[in-house]
Design an enzyme around this catalytic site. Structure first.
Site, PDB file in Angstrom:
ATOM      1  N   GLY B 287       0.827  -1.215   0.000  1.00 35.57           N
ATOM      2  CA  GLY B 287       0.000   0.000   0.000  1.00 35.57           C
ATOM      3  C   GLY B 287       0.854   1.255   0.000  1.00 35.57           C
ATOM      4  CB  SER B 288       0.072   4.645   1.251  1.00 35.80           C
ATOM      5  OG  SER B 288      -1.165   4.706   0.570  1.00 35.80           O
ATOM      6  CB  THR B 289       4.475   1.697   3.448  1.00 37.26           C
ATOM      7  OG1 THR B 289       4.112   0.434   2.872  1.00 37.26           O
ATOM      8  CG2 THR B 289       3.703   1.895   4.748  1.00 37.26           C
ATOM      9  CG  PHE B 290       5.866   0.204  -2.868  1.00 39.81           C
ATOM     10  CD1 PHE B 290       5.873   0.486  -4.229  1.00 39.81           C
ATOM     11  CD2 PHE B 290       6.748  -0.750  -2.384  1.00 39.81           C
ATOM     12  CE1 PHE B 290       6.737  -0.173  -5.099  1.00 39.81           C
ATOM     13  CE2 PHE B 290       7.612  -1.412  -3.243  1.00 39.81           C
ATOM     14  CZ  PHE B 290       7.617  -1.128  -4.589  1.00 39.81           C
ATOM     15  CE  LYS B 291       0.111   6.403  -2.199  1.00 38.20           C
ATOM     16  NZ  LYS B 291      -1.022   6.968  -1.465  1.00 38.20           N
TER      17      LYS B 291
END
Lengths: 99, 557
Positions: B287-291
């Protein structure tokens, strides 16, 4: 001359006789010291066993989970309130890259 | 007179002939057999057991040691009172008396094992009965002073198909050969009492004890991580979760906690699916941690800067799919910093489009995704990346915000550590030092796999992540006065080709203190029921642990 040769041979014989007797005594003593070795080995094993038990007890009593439980029983709580007095600069500002 | 002498002579001749024949039989015909019996009688052969290596935490305190136990055996030939032996052992060992009785009834065995790994005090109780035909042999079993702490890291010791001790999972499995050591052998002459004859022949091959392991793992940090993770799982009604805390400079794992867990001392009482370490072998969509990683890659290549502006004016259409923001809010012209603050999926698609497809995939591989990290845990695996020719437009777009790509928690925390430590991808390790029985040590040096980001770029990303914490959904959660770099993540769970509409995996990844990061940490929660959002479930756990770590590590604001 004959007398001297006879004396030397006689002394040599005595020396050999003493050496043989000593060898028999020493070998006999060593041969029967096995039970002392067995006793010592048993004592070493016993002491090692006691050391292992003590190490176990120390490990168990100093375990974090044990200490945590005891702390709870004594009413101790964790307090991690921290007050900030100053603010520090942004990291990238130090490199002149902040935008 | 001659006749009587002849008779006596013949008699003695026959007697001596018989003696000669017997001597010939004993000294020539039966020579080998009798020599072997004599050798056996006067020499003994002992197997010298080797102790299995122990495992210690970073402060030298034991996590796994060996405890002396005993096996109970019976010698049926020496048992005088069968009933008494059966009843006594059944009571003391809590074994059905029928089981002992059936073993004793099998008269072909001279030696019967009845029970294994009984404790010292139980052995003393049984010894007090002084039962003839009942004996004890030395055994050892693994002892865990911290109980089930770090079970997934440690693994457990079971039996191989040959009946020998064998480590399974975690460190016990990975380092099994080094931990088990090598048995020795002692052959010596003994007297009739069984005591060694010192002047007799003696051949000894000494046993070599197993090697001890000293870990990077900090017992206190592990305790803090497990306590807060357990509390968080209960509070948010989650099915499970993981916490990984790593030293970004060395790749050393300071803590690794997962629930549900098991007790390695009683591993048979738990389902087998609990044995594998979810942090090293469980895959999830980040999810958004990958951003933060995609953003770091784009900035590293100069494709965007932290103040590059994009227009977040509504959903984006990609290959027939619509990509929205997580909260359906659109902020118009925003910078890349604000893309992370708002955790904008639309913003991340913009970033991804600035990079060539090959470049995007190259960074994903450079950051270690799609391959094992090399950590010294037996069960580490890696989900595979889709083959290059199977990536479509929508896949690049969704991967930019961490969906459609599977990673392990360990891979994720290692990749973010590259932002914390000036751009280096480190090889993670549990073991810091291997201690040999002779007292010497082998240090496991930290290993830099590659320089992924430029150091100055990691400073920019760090500030963007600090801003994401200070201005994002977690601004009210972080401890006051501390600068923490972090990012929340909420990912839907793929089930049978589509995403579950309700269940999520929430996460928070971050590091602190930003000036000199002492730890990088990832918290993941699986299927929290109290809230589906990372900012409301994983983030509070992260900050609770961080708060305690600041106090424990003496980190001032």
């Amino acid at each position: 001359m004959k007398h001297q040769i006879f004396l030397k041979n006689y002394l040599l014989l005595i020396f050999i006789g003493i050496a043989v007797v000593l060898q028999v005594i020493i070998l006999n003593k060593h041969s029967t010291q096995g039970d002392e070795l067995t006793t010592l080995s048993r004592q070493i094993a016993e002491i090692n066993k006691e050391n292992d038990i003590i190490s176990e007890k120390i490990a168990s009593l100093s375990a974090v989970t044990t200490i945590g439980e005891k702390a709870r029983n004594y009413g101790l709580t964790s307090s991690v309130r921290v007050l900030s007095l100053t603010a520090s600069l942004p990291l990238a500002a130090n490199l002149g890259l902040s935008q | 007179m001659d006749r009587r002498l002849s008779v006596i002579f013949i008699f003695f001749f026959i007697c001596f002939s018989l003696i000669l024949v017997k001597l010939f039989f004993l000294q020539v015909i039966s020579f080998e057999n009798l020599a072997g019996l004599a050798e056996k009688q006067r020499s003994s052969e002992l197997t010298l057991a080797a102790s299995r290596g122990r495992i210690f935490a970073s402060d030298g305190s034991p996590l796994v040691i060996n405890k002396k136990t005993y096996g109970v055996f019976l010698e049926p030939k020496n048992i005088s009172d069968k009933e008494k032996v059966i009843n006594t052992l059944a009571k003391e060992l809590d074994i059905p008396s029928a089981s002992i009785s059936s073993k004793l009834n099998n008269t072909s065995f001279l030696w019967l094992p009845i029970a294994h790994q009984i404790e010292e005090d139980k052995k003393e109780e049984i010894a007090l009965y002084k039962l003839p035909g009942v004996g004890f042999i030395d055994e050892t079993k693994r002892y865990y002073p911290e109980a089930s702490m770090a079970a997934h890291v440690l693994g457990f010791v079971g039996k191989s198909s040959a009946g020998d001790d064998q480590g399974y999972f975690g460190l016990e499995g990975y380092y099994d050969q080094q931990l088990r050591g090598r048995v020795g052998r002692l052959t010596q002459e003994i007297d009739p009492a069984g005591n060694p004859i010192l002047t007799g022949s003696r051949q000894a091959v000494p046993a070599e004890d197993g090697r001890d392991l000293k870990l990077y793992l900090d017992k206190t940090i592990q305790f803090i991580a497990e306590k807060n993770l357990k509390d968080g799982i209960e509070r948010y009604g989650a099915a499970g979760g993981t916490v990984v805390v790593m030293d970004p400079k060395t790749g050393g794992i300071l803590a690794m906690a997962s629930y549900p867990s098991y007790d390695p001392a009683d591993f048979r009482e738990f389902p087998q699916e609990f044995y594998k370490n979810p942090a090293a072998s469980g895959s999830y969509e980040p999810g958004s941690t990958f951003k933060v990683l995609v953003m770091a890659s784009a900035i590293n290549e100069g494709k965007v800067k932290s103040d590059t502006v994009m227009d977040e004016n509504g959903p984006v259409e990609i290959g027939g799919y619509t990509i929205n923001t997580w909260n359906q809010k659109y902020h118009g012209k925003i910078t890349m910093r604000e893309v992370l603050d708002y955790s904008s999926n639309v913003g991340m698609v913009f970033v991804e489009k600035q990079m060539a497809k090959d470049l995007f995939l190259r960074y994903i591989e450079s950051l270690g995704f799609g391959q094992s990290t090399g950590i010294d845990l037996q069960e580490e695996t890696s989900p595979e990346l889709r083959p290059k020719n199977k990536w479509y437009e929508i896949d690049y777009a969704t991967a930019s915000f961490g969906q459609g790509i599977a990673v392990t928690p360990l891979q994720m925390v290692r990749a973010v550590a590259a932002i914390a430590n000036g751009g280096k991808l480190m090889e993670p390790h549990m073991v810091k030092e291997i201690k040999l029985p002779n007292g010497t040590s082998i240090s496991v040096a930290p290993k830099v796999v590659k320089q992924v980001f430029k150091p100055e770029i990691t400073s920019v990303l760090t500030e963007m992540m600090v801003s994401a914490v200070d201005n994002g959904e977690t601004r009210r959660l972080k401890p006051a006065g501390f600068r923490i770099a972090g990012k929340t993540g909420t990912a839907q769970i793929p089930i049978a080709g589509h995403y579950d509409s309700e269940k999520t995996i929430t996460s928070f990844v971050g590091f602190a203190p930003v000036e000199n990061p002492r730890f990088v940490m990832l918290v993941t929660l699986r299927e929290p029921t109290a809230s589906p959002w990372g900012s409301e479930t994983a983030a509070p756990i992260f900050f609770a642990i961080a708060r305690e770590l600041f106090s424990y590590l003496g980190i001032s604001p």
